[in-house]
Write a protein that holds these residues in place. Structure first.
Motif, short mmCIF file in Angstrom:
data_model
loop_
_atom_site.label_atom_id
_atom_site.label_comp_id
_atom_site.label_asym_id
_atom_site.label_seq_id
_atom_site.Cartn_x
_atom_site.Cartn_y
_atom_site.Cartn_z
N GLY A 55 0.84 -1.20 0.00
CA GLY A 55 0.00 0.00 0.00
C GLY A 55 0.87 1.25 0.00
O GLY A 55 0.56 2.24 -0.66
N THR A 56 1.97 1.19 0.73
CA THR A 56 2.89 2.32 0.80
C THR A 56 3.45 2.65 -0.59
O THR A 56 3.51 3.82 -0.98
CB THR A 56 4.04 2.01 1.78
OG1 THR A 56 3.46 1.62 3.03
CG2 THR A 56 4.93 3.20 2.00
N SER A 80 -3.76 8.14 11.75
CA SER A 80 -3.69 7.12 10.71
C SER A 80 -2.43 6.31 10.91
O SER A 80 -1.60 6.61 11.78
CB SER A 80 -3.68 7.79 9.33
OG SER A 80 -3.54 6.83 8.30
N ASP A 159 -6.68 7.26 0.55
CA ASP A 159 -6.02 6.13 1.19
C ASP A 159 -7.13 5.21 1.68
O ASP A 159 -7.72 5.42 2.74
CB ASP A 159 -5.14 6.59 2.35
CG ASP A 159 -4.42 5.43 3.02
OD1 ASP A 159 -4.88 4.28 2.87
OD2 ASP A 159 -3.41 5.67 3.71
N CYS A 161 -6.66 2.00 2.18
CA CYS A 161 -5.92 0.80 2.61
C CYS A 161 -6.65 0.02 3.70
O CYS A 161 -6.39 -1.16 3.90
CB CYS A 161 -4.53 1.19 3.10
SG CYS A 161 -3.44 1.70 1.76
N GLU A 162 -7.55 0.69 4.44
CA GLU A 162 -8.26 0.00 5.51
C GLU A 162 -9.73 -0.20 5.16
O GLU A 162 -10.54 -0.51 6.03
CB GLU A 162 -8.16 0.83 6.80
CG GLU A 162 -6.73 1.08 7.20
CD GLU A 162 -6.59 1.79 8.54
OE1 GLU A 162 -7.60 2.19 9.13
OE2 GLU A 162 -5.43 1.93 8.98
N ALA A 183 -4.42 -1.82 0.37
CA ALA A 183 -3.26 -2.57 0.89
C ALA A 183 -3.67 -3.97 1.32
O ALA A 183 -4.81 -4.19 1.76
CB ALA A 183 -2.64 -1.81 2.06
N LYS A 188 -5.04 -6.91 6.96
CA LYS A 188 -6.12 -6.21 6.25
C LYS A 188 -7.27 -7.19 5.94
O LYS A 188 -7.11 -8.40 6.10
CB LYS A 188 -5.60 -5.60 4.95
CG LYS A 188 -4.31 -4.80 5.09
CD LYS A 188 -4.53 -3.40 5.63
CE LYS A 188 -3.17 -2.72 5.75
NZ LYS A 188 -3.21 -1.36 6.22
C1 LIG Z 1 -1.94 -0.58 5.92
C2 LIG Z 1 -1.99 0.84 5.60
C3 LIG Z 1 -1.13 1.44 4.66
C4 LIG Z 1 0.06 0.80 4.03
O1 LIG Z 1 0.01 -0.47 3.67
P1 LIG Z 1 1.30 -1.41 3.53
O2 LIG Z 1 0.81 -2.40 2.55
O3 LIG Z 1 1.61 -1.94 4.87
O4 LIG Z 1 2.42 -0.59 2.96
C5 LIG Z 1 -1.33 2.77 4.36
N1 LIG Z 1 -2.27 3.49 4.96
C6 LIG Z 1 -3.08 2.98 5.89
C7 LIG Z 1 -4.11 3.86 6.51
C8 LIG Z 1 -2.94 1.64 6.26
O5 LIG Z 1 -3.73 1.14 7.22
#
Ligand SMILES: *Cc1c(COP(=O)(O)O)cnc(C)c1O
Length: 385
Positions: A55-56, A80, A159, A161-162, A183, A188
């Motif tokens: 995700g990064t 976050s 973002d 990712c969550e 992500a 996750k």
């Molecule tokens: C998990 C997460 C990321 C990054 O994900 P990775 O795959 O670990 O790099 C970015 N932003 C938020 C809010 C996250 O929870």
């Protein structure tokens, strides 16, 4: 009883898909990559999905393709995971934090608008983008944020990712901004081991991300022809196979998580001193973690005692999230101090993420609830003298 904080849900489908890649010898840039990407794009409802190795990495490429660079500012939340602000630093841009709403824990849109208006009044330069985070899988107020982005001419990078599968006004998050990022770390909702996904409806953005994740190669150029400075942010076909199986199971996975969250809510809602996550009728939450908050009279010190007590009883838990602006290198770089974002700090001092995963049983939940109750009571009796 020992209960982990999170626990990936891997079935025979995932094993079969991964096994098929191992048998094929196409371990990277094989057929699983486009299969995973197109299944993902279809699920979110965007034209394109570009898989990356975290995700990064996805957030970093979002900064690159929107040309966010030295001297630019990007608005985001201090409540976050640190990566959502770090990606701004990667390109030497500056994060501008906006404090959160105390109920949703997401960036406060009104505060954001007030801040931007104050810049206009003072003839100061505006930020280049907004980076909203759908914290814990609860969608941000996207209609307000889209309006703000429109009025002040800002990009939006979500973002998400969550928040895979979370919906705002019937539309999946990640599909609102010019770019959305997901992500797949093992904690996750769905996992590829390590991995991430960029979604967009913009063909140019998608093409640029595909080049940047693969050493700056072009679509038709050779393996050793590099058009631009790129990265190795590729996601292997082994990971994609895992992801494809997981995305095929997404409805089942999200349903299971919602059931677990509901069970927790029912069992915790009447306990004095605990604030359960808010159920909201107007949005669809995709449950990432289950985070309770201690009521205002509790201090961070007491929260930490409770976390230690839970851990001593074999219960995985954590203080999601520590404020980003108080991480040591943010303090050093920007001079942030305690008190700068009071709502974030107030929430952050009192939150506890409890064990949360698809197959958490009612028996396990009961054990967590019972232990939490006991620890809270021993706190109040100490407090009561
Ligand atoms: C998990 C997460 C990321 C990054 O994900 P990775 O795959 O670990 O790099 C970015 N932003 C938020 C809010 C996250 O929870």
């Amino acid at each position: 009883m020992k209960i982990p904080l999170s626990n990936p849900d891997i079935t025979t489908l995932e094993r079969e898909y991964v096994q098929s890649v191992l048998n094929s010898k196409d371990l990277s840039l094989g057929p699983m990559l486009p299969s995973f990407e197109s299944a993902f794009a279809k699920y979110i409802g965007t034209k394109y999905a570009v898989a990356v190795n975290s995700g990064t990495s996805g957030l970093h490429l979002a900064m690159k393709v929107l040309d966010i660079k030295d001297g630019d500012a990007v608005i985001t939340t201090p409540f976050s995971f640190v990566a959502s602000a770090n990606c701004i630093l990667f390109e030497r841009a500056r994060p501008v934090f906006i404090d959160i709403d105390p109920v949703t824990y997401n960036m406060d849109a009104q505060r954001m608008e007030d801040y931007l208006s104050s810049l206009v009044t003072r003839h100061l330069p505006l930020p280049k983008a907004i980076l909203p985070v759908h914290v814990f899988g609860l969608p941000c107020n996207m209609s307000a944020m889209m309006k703000i982005a429109n009025n002040f001419n800002l990009h939006i990078i979500e973002d998400a990712c969550e928040a895979i599968g979370a919906e705002y006004e019937g539309e999946k998050v990640g599909a609102f901004g010019e770019i959305g990022v997901f992500a797949f770390y093992p904690n996750k909702q769905i996992t590829t081991g390590e991995g991430g996904m960029i979604v967009t409806n913009d063909e140019e953005i998608a093409k640029l991300c595909i080049s940047l994740r693969n050493q700056g190669r072009s679509e038709n150029g050779g393996w050793l022809a590099h058009e631009r400075l790129g990265y190795n942010y590729r996601l292997s076909d082994i990971n994609c196979a895992l992801g494809l199986a997981q995305i095929e199971r997404i409805e089942e996975i999200l349903k299971k998580r919602a059931i677990v969250a509901k069970m927790y809510n029912e069992k915790l809602k009447d306990i004095d001193g605990i604030i359960v996550p808010s159920y909201r009728a107007d949005v669809k939450i995709s449950w990432f973690v289950y985070v309770v908050r201690l009521s205002d009279q509790h201090s961070r010190f007491e929260r930490d005692k409770i976390i230690n007590g839970l851990r001593a009883s074999g219960i995985g838990c954590n203080n999601y999230f520590a404020p980003i602006h108080l991480q040591p290198f943010y303090k050093d770089l920007f001079g942030y101090k305690e008190g700068d974002f009071p709502v974030t700090e107030h929430v952050s001092d009192r939150t506890i993420a409890l064990p949360f995963f698809n197959n958490l049983t009612e028996e396990q939940i009961d054990y967590v609830v019972k232990t939490l109750k006991r620890l809270l009571c021993s706190r109040c009796s100490i407090l009561g003298g």
